[in-house]
Structures are given as structure tokens and as C-alpha cells.
Design an enzyme around this catalytic site. Structure first.
Site, PDB file in Angstrom:
ATOM      1  N   TYR A 240      51.624 -53.267   0.727  1.00 36.00           N
ATOM      2  CA  TYR A 240      50.292 -51.738   0.800  1.00 36.00           C
ATOM      3  C   TYR A 240      50.381 -50.640   1.390  1.00 36.00           C
ATOM      4  O   TYR A 240      50.943 -48.875   1.337  1.00 36.00           O
ATOM      5  CB  TYR A 240      49.495 -51.660   0.003  1.00 36.00           C
ATOM      6  CG  TYR A 240      49.241 -52.739  -1.502  1.00 36.00           C
ATOM      7  CD1 TYR A 240      48.898 -53.599  -1.257  1.00 36.00           C
ATOM      8  CD2 TYR A 240      49.365 -51.592  -2.531  1.00 36.00           C
ATOM      9  CE1 TYR A 240      49.439 -54.555  -3.123  1.00 36.00           C
ATOM     10  CE2 TYR A 240      49.606 -52.546  -4.425  1.00 36.00           C
ATOM     11  CZ  TYR A 240      49.072 -53.538  -3.729  1.00 36.00           C
ATOM     12  OH  TYR A 240      49.654 -53.935  -4.930  1.00 36.00           O
TER      13      TYR A 240
ATOM     14  N   ARG B  36      54.179 -49.273   1.397  1.00 29.14           N
ATOM     15  CA  ARG B  36      54.256 -48.352  -0.534  1.00 29.14           C
ATOM     16  C   ARG B  36      53.433 -46.887   0.089  1.00 29.14           C
ATOM     17  O   ARG B  36      53.736 -45.690  -0.067  1.00 29.14           O
ATOM     18  CB  ARG B  36      53.673 -48.589  -1.314  1.00 29.14           C
ATOM     19  CG  ARG B  36      54.453 -50.153  -1.211  1.00 29.14           C
ATOM     20  CD  ARG B  36      54.100 -50.887  -2.632  1.00 29.14           C
ATOM     21  NE  ARG B  36      53.995 -50.338  -3.567  1.00 29.14           N
ATOM     22  CZ  ARG B  36      53.582 -50.306  -4.873  1.00 29.14           C
ATOM     23  NH1 ARG B  36      52.550 -52.148  -4.844  1.00 29.14           N
ATOM     24  NH2 ARG B  36      53.602 -50.249  -5.859  1.00 29.14           N
TER      25      ARG B  36
ATOM     26  N   HIS C   6      46.457 -48.041 -13.272  1.00 28.75           N
ATOM     27  CA  HIS C   6      46.946 -49.240 -12.660  1.00 28.75           C
ATOM     28  C   HIS C   6      45.574 -48.459 -11.184  1.00 28.75           C
ATOM     29  O   HIS C   6      46.748 -49.442 -10.082  1.00 28.75           O
ATOM     30  CB  HIS C   6      47.921 -49.349 -12.457  1.00 28.75           C
ATOM     31  CG  HIS C   6      48.097 -50.249 -13.143  1.00 28.75           C
ATOM     32  ND1 HIS C   6      49.686 -50.198 -14.147  1.00 28.75           N
ATOM     33  CD2 HIS C   6      47.787 -50.687 -15.017  1.00 28.75           C
ATOM     34  CE1 HIS C   6      49.834 -50.739 -15.636  1.00 28.75           C
ATOM     35  NE2 HIS C   6      49.027 -51.119 -15.655  1.00 28.75           N
TER      36      HIS C   6
ATOM     37  N   CYS D 106      35.866 -52.523  -1.243  1.00 25.12           N
ATOM     38  CA  CYS D 106      35.557 -54.639  -0.916  1.00 25.12           C
ATOM     39  C   CYS D 106      36.562 -55.297  -1.708  1.00 25.12           C
ATOM     40  O   CYS D 106      36.646 -55.219  -2.928  1.00 25.12           O
ATOM     41  CB  CYS D 106      33.891 -54.593  -0.984  1.00 25.12           C
ATOM     42  SG  CYS D 106      33.248 -55.836  -0.786  1.00 25.12           S
TER      43      CYS D 106
ATOM     44  N   GLY E 288      60.479 -42.964 -17.635  1.00 27.39           N
ATOM     45  CA  GLY E 288      60.733 -44.287 -16.624  1.00 27.39           C
ATOM     46  C   GLY E 288      59.860 -45.124 -16.465  1.00 27.39           C
ATOM     47  O   GLY E 288      59.327 -45.379 -16.083  1.00 27.39           O
TER      48      GLY E 288
HETATM   49  C1  BV8 Z   1      45.347 -57.346 -17.868  1.00 24.60           C
HETATM   50  C2  BV8 Z   1      49.541 -51.895  -9.757  1.00 24.60           C
HETATM   51  C3  BV8 Z   1      43.497 -58.862 -18.543  1.00 24.60           C
HETATM   52  C4  BV8 Z   1      49.973 -52.486  -8.275  1.00 24.60           C
HETATM   53  C5  BV8 Z   1      50.548 -52.747 -11.697  1.00 24.60           C
HETATM   54  C6  BV8 Z   1      52.335 -63.024 -19.689  1.00 24.60           C
HETATM   55  C7  BV8 Z   1      53.028 -61.974 -21.727  1.00 24.60           C
HETATM   56  C8  BV8 Z   1      52.855 -61.045 -21.871  1.00 24.60           C
HETATM   57  C9  BV8 Z   1      51.622 -60.317 -20.011  1.00 24.60           C
HETATM   58  C10 BV8 Z   1      50.841 -60.777 -19.314  1.00 24.60           C
HETATM   59  C11 BV8 Z   1      51.608 -62.303 -19.828  1.00 24.60           C
HETATM   60  N1  BV8 Z   1      50.828 -62.686 -18.296  1.00 24.60           N
HETATM   61  C12 BV8 Z   1      50.022 -61.709 -17.692  1.00 24.60           C
HETATM   62  C13 BV8 Z   1      49.626 -60.562 -18.975  1.00 24.60           C
HETATM   63  C14 BV8 Z   1      49.384 -59.252 -18.702  1.00 24.60           C
HETATM   64  C15 BV8 Z   1      50.104 -58.614 -17.497  1.00 24.60           C
HETATM   65  C16 BV8 Z   1      51.132 -58.269 -17.618  1.00 24.60           C
HETATM   66  O1  BV8 Z   1      51.501 -57.274 -18.043  1.00 24.60           O
HETATM   67  N2  BV8 Z   1      52.270 -59.258 -16.941  1.00 24.60           N
HETATM   68  C17 BV8 Z   1      53.418 -58.788 -17.202  1.00 24.60           C
HETATM   69  C18 BV8 Z   1      54.759 -58.655 -16.305  1.00 24.60           C
HETATM   70  C19 BV8 Z   1      54.400 -60.051 -18.354  1.00 24.60           C
HETATM   71  N3  BV8 Z   1      49.505 -57.756 -17.327  1.00 24.60           N
HETATM   72  C20 BV8 Z   1      48.306 -57.757 -16.123  1.00 24.60           C
HETATM   73  O2  BV8 Z   1      47.940 -58.653 -15.934  1.00 24.60           O
HETATM   74  C21 BV8 Z   1      47.018 -56.068 -16.239  1.00 24.60           C
HETATM   75  N4  BV8 Z   1      45.667 -56.630 -16.760  1.00 24.60           N
HETATM   76  O3  BV8 Z   1      46.451 -58.199 -18.808  1.00 24.60           O
HETATM   77  O4  BV8 Z   1      44.324 -57.927 -17.179  1.00 24.60           O
HETATM   78  C22 BV8 Z   1      42.240 -59.256 -18.372  1.00 24.60           C
HETATM   79  C23 BV8 Z   1      41.014 -57.992 -19.193  1.00 24.60           C
HETATM   80  C24 BV8 Z   1      39.834 -58.345 -19.222  1.00 24.60           C
HETATM   81  C25 BV8 Z   1      40.134 -59.645 -17.651  1.00 24.60           C
HETATM   82  C26 BV8 Z   1      40.074 -59.399 -17.195  1.00 24.60           C
HETATM   83  C27 BV8 Z   1      41.914 -59.788 -17.127  1.00 24.60           C
HETATM   84  C28 BV8 Z   1      47.209 -56.004 -15.252  1.00 24.60           C
HETATM   85  C29 BV8 Z   1      48.699 -54.880 -15.673  1.00 24.60           C
HETATM   86  C30 BV8 Z   1      48.617 -53.833 -13.958  1.00 24.60           C
HETATM   87  C31 BV8 Z   1      49.090 -55.245 -12.650  1.00 24.60           C
HETATM   88  N5  BV8 Z   1      49.397 -53.317 -11.817  1.00 24.60           N
HETATM   89  N6  BV8 Z   1      50.281 -51.412 -10.715  1.00 24.60           N
HETATM   90  C32 BV8 Z   1      50.999 -51.967  -7.124  1.00 24.60           C
HETATM   91  O5  BV8 Z   1      51.556 -51.173  -8.002  1.00 24.60           O
HETATM   92  O6  BV8 Z   1      51.254 -52.885  -6.367  1.00 24.60           O
HETATM   93  S1  BV8 Z   1      51.766 -52.752 -12.627  1.00 24.60           S
HETATM   94  C33 BV8 Z   1      53.469 -52.271 -12.073  1.00 24.60           C
HETATM   95  O7  BV8 Z   1      54.197 -53.257 -12.631  1.00 24.60           O
HETATM   96  C34 BV8 Z   1      53.055 -50.953 -11.716  1.00 24.60           C
HETATM   97  O8  BV8 Z   1      51.890 -51.188 -12.326  1.00 24.60           O
HETATM   98  C35 BV8 Z   1      54.164 -50.937 -13.083  1.00 24.60           C
HETATM   99  O9  BV8 Z   1      52.720 -50.963 -14.153  1.00 24.60           O
HETATM  100  C36 BV8 Z   1      54.347 -52.096 -13.910  1.00 24.60           C
HETATM  101  C37 BV8 Z   1      56.277 -51.437 -13.509  1.00 24.60           C
HETATM  102  O10 BV8 Z   1      56.004 -51.045 -15.558  1.00 24.60           O
HETATM  103  P1  BV8 Z   1      57.412 -49.804 -14.689  1.00 24.60           P
HETATM  104  O11 BV8 Z   1      56.453 -48.904 -14.136  1.00 24.60           O
HETATM  105  O12 BV8 Z   1      57.761 -49.738 -16.102  1.00 24.60           O
HETATM  106  O13 BV8 Z   1      58.254 -50.023 -13.338  1.00 24.60           O
HETATM  107  P2  BV8 Z   1      59.859 -50.683 -13.967  1.00 24.60           P
HETATM  108  O14 BV8 Z   1      60.199 -50.346 -12.702  1.00 24.60           O
HETATM  109  O15 BV8 Z   1      59.542 -51.747 -14.758  1.00 24.60           O
HETATM  110  O16 BV8 Z   1      60.239 -49.629 -15.026  1.00 24.60           O
HETATM  111  C38 BV8 Z   1      60.787 -48.388 -13.966  1.00 24.60           C
HETATM  112  C39 BV8 Z   1      61.709 -48.192 -15.665  1.00 24.60           C
HETATM  113  O17 BV8 Z   1      62.325 -46.642 -14.853  1.00 24.60           O
HETATM  114  C40 BV8 Z   1      62.678 -48.593 -16.036  1.00 24.60           C
HETATM  115  O18 BV8 Z   1      62.886 -48.775 -16.639  1.00 24.60           O
HETATM  116  C41 BV8 Z   1      63.755 -48.000 -15.587  1.00 24.60           C
HETATM  117  O19 BV8 Z   1      65.420 -48.148 -16.961  1.00 24.60           O
HETATM  118  C42 BV8 Z   1      63.342 -46.649 -15.663  1.00 24.60           C
HETATM  119  N7  BV8 Z   1      64.077 -45.797 -14.338  1.00 24.60           N
HETATM  120  C43 BV8 Z   1      65.006 -46.018 -13.107  1.00 24.60           C
HETATM  121  N8  BV8 Z   1      65.075 -44.469 -13.205  1.00 24.60           N
HETATM  122  C44 BV8 Z   1      64.414 -43.317 -13.757  1.00 24.60           C
HETATM  123  C45 BV8 Z   1      64.086 -44.495 -14.879  1.00 24.60           C
HETATM  124  N9  BV8 Z   1      63.766 -43.602 -15.681  1.00 24.60           N
HETATM  125  C46 BV8 Z   1      63.380 -42.192 -15.547  1.00 24.60           C
HETATM  126  N10 BV8 Z   1      64.272 -41.622 -14.403  1.00 24.60           N
HETATM  127  C47 BV8 Z   1      64.608 -42.439 -13.683  1.00 24.60           C
HETATM  128  N11 BV8 Z   1      65.355 -41.656 -12.349  1.00 24.60           N
HETATM  129 ZN    ZN Z   2      31.924 -55.073   0.744  1.00 22.38          ZN
END
Ligand code: BV8
Ligand code: ZN
Length: 250
Positions: free
Chosen positions: A68, A71, A120, A128, A194
Site C-alpha cells: 500500500y 501504491r 472501497h 486501527c 473503466g
Molecule cells: C463483500 C480496495 C460481503 C482495496 C477492492 C465469488 C463469486 C462472486 C463474488 C465473490 C466470490 N468470492 C468473494 C466474492 C465477493 C467479493 C468479490 O466480488 N470478489 C470478486 C473477485 C469475485 N467482493 C467482496 O469481497 C466485497 N465485499 O462482498 O463483503 C460482506 C457483507 C457483509 C459483511 C461482511 C462481508 C469487497 C470488494 C472490495 C475489494 N476491494 N479495492 C485495494 O484497492 O487494494 S476491489 C478492487 O478490485 C478495486 O477497488 C476494484 O473494485 C476491483 C478491480 O476492479 P476494476 O476497478 O474494474 O479494475 P480492473 O483492473 O478489474 O478492470 C479495469 C478495467 O478497465 C478493465 O475492464 C479494462 O479493460 C479497463 N481499462 C483499461 N484501460 C482503460 C480501461 N477503461 C477505460 N480507459 C482505459 N484507458
Molecule cells: Zn487501536
């Protein structure tokens, strides 16, 4: 492509409420790697979905903290690109407009967007790991921790300090998701920019908007699961497509 851009501009022109959802792709042209390609070099052998989890942090707090810190440094040196500025300009038009982002960088704010909902969390914040004063126990770090020393410790309880982002398996902030949901079901145009549409619940927002009659405009060089419900797809980089869209509005 020009007539697609004009068609998108016509929908925006006649919209009464516009929602924009952005993902890592909107920051790509600012040099911030997307989530899929964020791991180069020493990170190559780690999976971001491993590192961005409480278990990953517990197993290796130093590695995750340094990831982090790297980043944060990257997003600090990055500059907003024309796509960020175009979204900020859309907010300034008189039509009610809300920007919801999955990104944890501050490039939207630095481009002039004033209403940004971070689903997010943000790289700027720390808290903490035990939320010892209640969730979230935000910690302000006065001096930058020495690189390689691993995470600092909470001044209240001594537990690790962690970035104030939402990790996989963690719930999204209630207020952020609630506001995004209300706008998704009430907007008549939704820009989806994006994002690979892979991470839920954020990726469900375009479906909610569509189900409530919104026109979905996707901006992404690649197709995604959201492309199936998009009314208009501007297949190109957001740093080029968004300024052209803004141009067509004027
Ligand atoms: C939750 C912060 C429940 C941290 C992030 C199995 C099946 C389905 C779902 C799940 C599963 N197992 C677990 C889950 C749920 C899980 C999930 O969805 N997993 C996925 C991987 C399957 N979700 C969670 O865990 C969420 N929480 O569900 O909690 C709960 C409820 C109550 C109580 C307790 C628990 C939490 C999800 C948040 C995770 N944190 N980020 C950090 O950044 O370090 S996610 C992180 O990845 C990003 O924030 C973002 O959301 C994600 C990446 O996605 P994108 O932003 O779309 O980026 P990516 O690289 O994927 O794509 C880029 C796109 O841009 C591409 O399409 C590309 O073509 C395009 N692009 C490229 N260049 C350009 C462009 N577009 C435009 N212009 C360009 N020039
Ligand atoms: Zn503390």
C-alpha cells in the site's frame, strides 16, 4: 464512433439525473496500473485478491503494508488525466450528477470532482486494525513510516495500523453503498467507465439502474459483463472518449 458519441451526448443532454461509476481503468492513463495488472516486479508472485484481504494482512503485515505504501507513492506522483477532468466538468453542469468510484486513489478529487463516493475506501486513510475505538478507528499518521519497517502501531491499543480501504471479504461502507444504490435506481443515464465489472456489490449497480429504466453507457476498450446490458458502448480509452463526449455536449 462519432455517431455513438453523439447518441450518448443526446442521452446525457436530456437526462434529469446522471450517475457515473468508475473503476481502475479511468486511472490507467494517469499511469496507475489497473487491479488486473497492478502486480509487476516483486509483486508478480502475489495475487492482489490475496494481499487485499484481512487474512493476507494478518499473515504478512509488512508485505501488505509496503504494497500500500508503494501504491500511495504511485498515486501521489500520478496526475489526473483528461477523463478525470471531463467527469469533473460533467458534475459542474446543472443536471444532478453523482460520481461513485471503486478506486482508492484521489485523482477524481484532484481533477475537481467535489461529490465522490468511494465504495472501497481511499489510500489516503489509515485505521486501527482492531478498530479499538469503534468502526472505523481512523488514525492520522504524523510522520511517514520508515519503508521496510512494516505497519505502524495504533497509538490507542498498539494493534497494527492498516489502510482504510475495503478488503475482499469486508463489507462496504453502508452509507456509500446506500447512496450509490439510491442513485442507481433513480438515474436515467448511468456512465460505467473503466471497470471490469467483476467485483460485487459495486458491479451490481449498472444492473439495478438498467432494471429501473436507465440508459447504460459503457466506456471501456474491452467488453465486460456489463457490456451485455449497455445501451451504448464507447469502445476506447476513457481519457479520449470522455472529452469527446463532453465536446459533443457543448
Ligand atoms: C463483500 C480496495 C460481503 C482495496 C477492492 C465469488 C463469486 C462472486 C463474488 C465473490 C466470490 N468470492 C468473494 C466474492 C465477493 C467479493 C468479490 O466480488 N470478489 C470478486 C473477485 C469475485 N467482493 C467482496 O469481497 C466485497 N465485499 O462482498 O463483503 C460482506 C457483507 C457483509 C459483511 C461482511 C462481508 C469487497 C470488494 C472490495 C475489494 N476491494 N479495492 C485495494 O484497492 O487494494 S476491489 C478492487 O478490485 C478495486 O477497488 C476494484 O473494485 C476491483 C478491480 O476492479 P476494476 O476497478 O474494474 O479494475 P480492473 O483492473 O478489474 O478492470 C479495469 C478495467 O478497465 C478493465 O475492464 C479494462 O479493460 C479497463 N481499462 C483499461 N484501460 C482503460 C480501461 N477503461 C477505460 N480507459 C482505459 N484507458
Ligand atoms: Zn487501536
Amino acid at each position: 464512433m462519432q455517431n455513438l458519441i453523439q447518441a450518448a451526448a443526446d442521452h446525457i443532454q436530456s437526462a434529469s439525473r446522471i450517475l457515473a461509476l468508475t473503476g481502475a481503468g479511468v486511472s490507467k492513463e494517469s499511469g496507475v496500473p489497473t487491479f488486473r495488472d497492478v502486480l509487476e516486479g516483486m509483486w508478480a508472485e502475489y495475487d492482489p485478491a490475496e494481499l487485499a484481504t484481512p487474512e493476507g494482512f494478518r499473515a504478512n503485515p509488512g508485505l501488505v503494508w509496503n504494497w500500500y505504501q508503494q501504491r500511495r507513492a504511485m498515486s501521489h506522483t500520478a496526475a489526473p488525466n483528461p477523463g478525470h477532468y471531463a467527469l469533473a466538468a460533467l458534475e459542474r453542469r446543472e443536471t444532478p450528477f453523482l460520481l461513485v468510484t471503486q478506486n482508492v486513489d484521489d485523482l477524481h478529487e484532484r481533477a475537481g470532482s467535489t461529490e465522490v463516493v468511494h465504495l472501497h475506501g481511499t489510500l489516503a486513510g489509515n485505521r486501527c486494525f482492531d478498530d479499538c475505538q469503534g468502526h472505523p478507528t481512523r488514525i492520522r499518521l504524523f510522520d511517514t513510516p520508515e519503508p521496510g519497517n512494516g505497519p505502524p502501531h495504533c497509538p490507542h491499543c498498539g494493534a497494527w495500523v492498516r489502510p482504510d480501504v475495503v478488503w475482499f471479504g469486508e463489507a462496504l461502507p453502508d452509507d456509500a453503498m446506500a447512496e450509490a444504490y439510491v442513485w442507481a435506481v433513480q438515474c436515467d443515464v448511468m456512465l460505467v467507465v473503466g471497470t471490469s465489472g467483476m467485483v460485487v456489490p459495486a458491479a451490481l449497480l449498472p444492473g439495478h439502474a438498467k432494471a429501473n429504466g436507465a440508459t447504460i453507457i459503457e466506456i471501456n476498450p474491452d467488453s465486460t459483463p456489463i457490456s451485455d446490458i449497455a445501451d451504448i458502448r464507447l469502445a476506447g480509452p476513457s481519457g479520449e472518449m470522455l472529452p469527446m463526449l463532453l465536446e459533443a455536449l457543448q
